[in-house]
Write an enzyme that holds these catalytic residues in place. Structure first.
Site, PDB file in Angstrom:
ATOM      1  N   ARG A  16       0.777  -1.216  -0.091  1.00 36.38           N
ATOM      2  CA  ARG A  16      -0.003  -0.046   0.081  1.00 36.38           C
ATOM      3  C   ARG A  16       0.905   1.187  -0.096  1.00 36.38           C
ATOM      4  O   ARG A  16       0.441   2.287   0.465  1.00 36.38           O
ATOM      5  CB  ARG A  16      -1.085   0.085   1.162  1.00 36.38           C
ATOM      6  CG  ARG A  16      -2.010  -1.165   1.075  1.00 36.38           C
ATOM      7  CD  ARG A  16      -2.865  -1.060   2.297  1.00 36.38           C
ATOM      8  NE  ARG A  16      -2.265  -1.425   3.645  1.00 36.38           N
ATOM      9  CZ  ARG A  16      -2.949  -1.040   4.829  1.00 36.38           C
ATOM     10  NH1 ARG A  16      -3.989  -0.480   4.836  1.00 36.38           N
ATOM     11  NH2 ARG A  16      -2.086  -1.429   5.831  1.00 36.38           N
ATOM     12  N   LYS A  19      -0.994   4.408  -1.033  1.00 33.95           N
ATOM     13  CA  LYS A  19      -2.032   5.015  -0.237  1.00 33.95           C
ATOM     14  C   LYS A  19      -1.062   5.811   0.967  1.00 33.95           C
ATOM     15  O   LYS A  19      -1.518   6.793   1.326  1.00 33.95           O
ATOM     16  CB  LYS A  19      -2.605   3.875   0.840  1.00 33.95           C
ATOM     17  CG  LYS A  19      -3.409   4.155   1.923  1.00 33.95           C
ATOM     18  CD  LYS A  19      -3.689   2.855   2.705  1.00 33.95           C
ATOM     19  CE  LYS A  19      -4.198   3.419   4.322  1.00 33.95           C
ATOM     20  NZ  LYS A  19      -5.390   4.207   4.262  1.00 33.95           N
ATOM     21  N   ASN A 126     -16.683  -3.074  -6.324  1.00 31.85           N
ATOM     22  CA  ASN A 126     -16.456  -2.017  -4.959  1.00 31.85           C
ATOM     23  C   ASN A 126     -15.398  -1.060  -5.209  1.00 31.85           C
ATOM     24  O   ASN A 126     -15.054  -0.333  -4.272  1.00 31.85           O
ATOM     25  CB  ASN A 126     -16.053  -3.058  -3.736  1.00 31.85           C
ATOM     26  CG  ASN A 126     -16.160  -2.161  -2.401  1.00 31.85           C
ATOM     27  OD1 ASN A 126     -16.890  -1.473  -2.388  1.00 31.85           O
ATOM     28  ND2 ASN A 126     -15.241  -2.692  -1.519  1.00 31.85           N
ATOM     29  N   GLU A 493     -17.087   1.730  17.080  1.00 36.07           N
ATOM     30  CA  GLU A 493     -16.316   0.565  16.314  1.00 36.07           C
ATOM     31  C   GLU A 493     -14.754   0.580  16.306  1.00 36.07           C
ATOM     32  O   GLU A 493     -13.999   0.038  15.520  1.00 36.07           O
ATOM     33  CB  GLU A 493     -16.698   0.641  14.907  1.00 36.07           C
ATOM     34  CG  GLU A 493     -18.280   0.320  14.594  1.00 36.07           C
ATOM     35  CD  GLU A 493     -18.653   0.339  13.155  1.00 36.07           C
ATOM     36  OE1 GLU A 493     -17.958   0.350  12.451  1.00 36.07           O
ATOM     37  OE2 GLU A 493     -19.881   0.658  12.745  1.00 36.07           O
ATOM     38  N   ASP A 608     -25.866  -2.767   8.207  1.00 35.07           N
ATOM     39  CA  ASP A 608     -25.589  -2.196   6.938  1.00 35.07           C
ATOM     40  C   ASP A 608     -25.488  -2.911   5.802  1.00 35.07           C
ATOM     41  O   ASP A 608     -25.148  -3.984   5.782  1.00 35.07           O
ATOM     42  CB  ASP A 608     -24.059  -1.585   7.168  1.00 35.07           C
ATOM     43  CG  ASP A 608     -24.071  -0.491   8.165  1.00 35.07           C
ATOM     44  OD1 ASP A 608     -25.068   0.184   8.476  1.00 35.07           O
ATOM     45  OD2 ASP A 608     -22.807  -0.357   8.809  1.00 35.07           O
ATOM     46  N   ASP A 665     -38.989  -2.809   0.066  1.00 35.63           N
ATOM     47  CA  ASP A 665     -39.538  -4.469   0.604  1.00 35.63           C
ATOM     48  C   ASP A 665     -38.570  -5.082   1.591  1.00 35.63           C
ATOM     49  O   ASP A 665     -38.956  -6.017   2.351  1.00 35.63           O
ATOM     50  CB  ASP A 665     -39.384  -5.368  -0.888  1.00 35.63           C
ATOM     51  CG  ASP A 665     -40.178  -6.547  -0.445  1.00 35.63           C
ATOM     52  OD1 ASP A 665     -41.328  -6.613  -0.025  1.00 35.63           O
ATOM     53  OD2 ASP A 665     -39.736  -7.681  -0.801  1.00 35.63           O
ATOM     54  N   HIS A 703     -16.303  11.580   3.065  1.00 31.24           N
ATOM     55  CA  HIS A 703     -14.971  11.343   2.080  1.00 31.24           C
ATOM     56  C   HIS A 703     -14.277  12.391   1.655  1.00 31.24           C
ATOM     57  O   HIS A 703     -13.321  12.129   1.085  1.00 31.24           O
ATOM     58  CB  HIS A 703     -15.739  10.469   0.828  1.00 31.24           C
ATOM     59  CG  HIS A 703     -16.140   9.356   1.147  1.00 31.24           C
ATOM     60  ND1 HIS A 703     -17.554   9.099   1.165  1.00 31.24           N
ATOM     61  CD2 HIS A 703     -15.581   7.789   1.281  1.00 31.24           C
ATOM     62  CE1 HIS A 703     -17.789   7.818   1.802  1.00 31.24           C
ATOM     63  NE2 HIS A 703     -16.791   7.111   1.571  1.00 31.24           N
TER      64      HIS A 703
END
Length: 765
Positions: A16, A19, A126, A493, A608, A665, A703
């Site tokens: 990463r 990042k 995703n 969390e 979620d 629904d 974000h």
């Protein structure tokens, strides 16, 4: 001889690196030159990893998003950033996230930031892309600098480069008109810029250009189909060869169109469109290349190489040099290197292939086709053994789980009463004001949290010490929320590494990598768990943490869970049974957790389903089957509770207007959704659909580092109240806050709570 190539490579780095480099730059901890140098180092490394291929993609590297890169190549910048001068990279980040680096903004005219570009899912993955913006007055101006720089770097490294660009029809289709104009009306302005780009590449002696048109696997109306013919006629006299790349699905009625376009090659995703390979081979012109995506670019299971060769060998005999081999799509969607995995279970590891291993598989297939299977007999034998072992492993197939599935009946998915009867009971217990405020679940994952987690994993902190550290962070979150005046609290969390991985770690049937990171957007990476076998829940997963948080406050505390559809869609899922079966297994496991939370006295439970829409088939004709089992799975998870227990669900960064009936629904008491970046446009669905339950349209774009003002939040909620009765509206951010800093979160939520008080005053009047 079969030609090998790749459609794209993961850009984030095996550890990463991208990042961390981006985040250092944005914080002002490194220079622009250092970030650019890091990008060059990663490109050089990734090209070296692909050096054995006949053609290597160039231009697939992006500092944030490949669609945003294309917008800059085409000179299509939102008007709000066009007046900013300085380095193009900083303007690029302003579109991506609302602002660039701290140092750049201190000397610019946009210190407070600008509105970030809208972000949505890349087809059914995703991965999130930055949506191109159009108006009737949009003009395009070619900027070749990014692509040319990467092309020159690749050639200096001796790479046989194949530039990769997003095709013109997919680019328009992926964008959004910000007025009432027709996007296709811009095609005559857009095509000269694309032609100029190809002409420029021809001058640079480029032979092949990969032009991605994934929209061809969707249902296109006649105008869009006609646009393909118009656009590609403009390319007919260009001096470079075009490989038209499609992926993620079947072309179906668009196959004839794709085969007839004046291009030099066509790539098909053989994982999803295997049945179309033969037809394409027959229909393509005699001189055209057929590129076959024979290796799954979106999942991490080893390819059954012998089975692939069984159908590839006759094709190779017929096509000869016209056959190209590649992964099914860009390898952006899988981790970089399985060799980095030192702690993964050895048996499960033997079943897997990450990006580099998929390129190895590609080379084995090509060697077998070019020189016969004997040339790679050892590799094929090892592959066959791994495939057989996985197929017959008792760790994969568990009779008890299959028996539990067989006992499912329709009543398990129904609440005892309808929403109008449940709502008053919930209101009496919760005692909430009009426009109740809450957050979506997570609070900042601070340096202290990350340090405690890394120390615990390394064995430097014992379990008691780790639990104490997490309890301290939970208490901090609760106290901050009480001070802010929020109405329904969350525990923050702190103990969760990821909203899917955390649950997968506690479910039988999952395995986990150390470095299996993939890019979700920008610097945001996720490490999808590996769903390898039948799923069950051995023990309660969240009850202790939520119960502790509730003991700290008299305000309602939400129990926070991830729903079965999202766990499924954000995992690397087994490919040996229907996805619906795996989803139902997950639903039964999470249902047990919901019921245990209720027994513990938790009166609000959020499940979620951020990825519900993400799993939609790309063709509308196939939506019905998916939505049936997806909604059924959610209802199975949620609907065993009493009327007095309030069920929430959350969805983010997805267009949902066209599936609003299915969302209704699901029968959640409250749904929270992302609407801030779209300026409440996502609520247009309620102009024609009477949504029956409560809804929280997100008013804080988490974000972006920009802090929403009280006035802006009030304005957004007033727009929402034009469509949804005020009595059924909640006020909340559009997603969890784990990626933000407390210094951003507190003022943003302060403004959100203040806005809710203003709105309550309007209800009273």
């Amino acid at each position: 001889m079969v030609t090998t190539h790749n459609l794209g490579f993961p850009r984030i780095g095996a550890k990463r690196e991208l990042k961390f480099g981006l985040e250092r730059y944005w914080k002002g901890e490194s220079s622009r030159d250092e970030l650019k140098a890091l990008g060059a180092q990663l490109r050089q490394r990734h090209w070296d990893d692909q050096k054995d291929l006949d053609w290597v993609p160039v231009g697939d590297f992006a500092f944030y998003d490949q669609v945003l890169d294309m917008s800059f190549t085409l000179g299509n910048l939102p008007e709000r950033v066009q007046d900013f001068h300085g380095d193009t990279l900083d303007n690029y980040f302003r579109v991506a996230r609302g602002r660039s680096a701290q140092a750049a903004e201190e000397h610019g005219a946009c210190c407070g930031g600008v509105a970030a570009g809208e972000m949505t899912k890349w087809f059914d993955t995703n991965y999130h892309y930055i949506v191109p913006e159009f108006t009737a007055d949009t003009q395009f101006n070619l900027d070749t600098s990014r692509l040319v720089e990467q092309l020159r770097e690749a050639r200096e490294q001796g790479v046989n480069a194949k530039p990769v660009i997003v095709g013109p029809i997919s680019y328009l289709w992926l964008g959004k008109a910000k007025d009432d104009s027709d996007k296709l009306a811009l095609l005559p302005r857009l095509m000269p810029v694309y032609c100029a780009l190809l002409d420029y590449l021809k001058v640079m002696d480029v032979e092949w250009v990969q032009i991605d048109e994934p929209v061809l696997v969707t249902e296109l109306d006649p105008a869009w189909r006609a646009a393909f013919a118009t656009a590609y006629e403009s390319f007919e006299t260009r001096g470079v060869k075009l490989l038209l790349a499609t992926y993620f699905g079947q072309l179906q009625e668009n196959l004839d169109l794709a085969c007839a376009l004046p291009v030099d090659g066509l790539h098909l995703d053989a994982i999803n469109a295997r049945d179309e390979i033969e037809q394409a081979a027959r229909q393509l012109p005699a001189q055209s290349v057929l590129s076959v995506g024979a290796i799954n670019g979106r999942n991490i299971w080893k390819t059954d190489l012998n089975a692939a060769l069984d159908w590839l060998e006759p094709l190779a005999q017929r096509l000869g040099d016209r056959l190209w081999l590649a992964p099914s799509c860009s390898l952006l969607h899988v981790p970089v290197d399985l060799a980095s995995e030192e702690t993964l279970d050895a048996e499960i590891r033997s079943w897997l292939a990450f990006a580099l291993q998929k390129l190895d598989e590609l080379k084995v297939l090509a060697a077998a086709l070019n020189a016969g299977r004997r040339a790679v007999a050892d590799e094929l034998a090892a592959n066959a053994a791994a495939v057989y072992q996985r197929r017959h492993s008792p760790r994969v197939n568990k009779p008890a789980v299959k028996a539990a599935l067989a006992r499912i009946d329709a009543n398990l998915g129904n609440r005892a009463s309808r929403y109008p009867e449940r709502a008053p009971k919930q209101a009496a217990i919760l005692g909430l004001p009009a426009y109740p405020t809450t957050t979506i679940g997570s609070f900042p994952q601070t340096a202290e949290i990350r340090h405690a987690r890394s120390q615990y994993k390394a064995g430097a902190l014992d379990e008691a010490g780790y639990r104490a550290a997490m309890r301290a962070e939970i208490e901090r979150s609760v106290r901050e929320q009480e001070a802010l005046g929020l109405d329904v609290l969350v525990h923050g969390e702190a103990e969760r590494n990821d909203m899917v991985e955390y649950f997968g770690e506690q479910l039988d049937g999952y395995a986990f990598s150390q470095f299996g990171w993939v890019q979700s957007y920008g610097s945001r990476c996720v490490k999808p768990p590996i769903l390898f076998g039948d799923i069950s829940r051995p023990n309660a997963m969240t009850v202790e943490w939520i119960s502790y948080a509730q003991s700290l406050t008299r305000k309602p505390m939400k129990g926070m869970l991830t729903g079965p559809v999202t766990i499924l869609n954000w995992s690397f899922v087994r490919d040996d049974q229907p996805r619906s079966v795996s989803c139902h297994q997950l639903a039964l496991a999470i249902r047990d957790e919901v019921l245990d939370l209720e027994k513990a006295g938790v009166r609000v439970i959020q499940i979620d389903e951020a990825a519900l829409r993400e799993g939609l088939p790309l063709r509308r004709a196939q939506w019905g089957e998916y939505l049936q089992w997806a909604v059924e799975s959610f209802r199975l998870t949620a609907n065993g509770v009493r009327d007095e227990t309030q069920i929430h669900t959350h969805m983010c960064y997805s267009e949902f207007n066209d599936i609003i009936a299915s969302i209704a629904d699901m029968d959640a008491d409250v749904i929270t959704i992302e609407t801030s970046r779209s300026d409440m446009e996502l609520l247009d669905a309620f102009d024609h659909f009477s949504y029956p339950n409560e809804i929280g349209p997100g008013v804080y774009d988490i974000h972006s580092p920009n802090i929403p003002t009280e006035a802006h939040i009030v304005q957004l909620m007033r727009k929402a109240a034009e469509r949804i009765p005020a009595q059924r509206l909640w006020v909340n951010p559009d997603c969890g806050l784990k990626t933000r800093q407390w210094a951003e979160v507190i003022p943003a939520l302060t403004n959100m709570v203040a806005a809710a008080k203003v709105l309550r005053g309007e209800v009273v009047r």
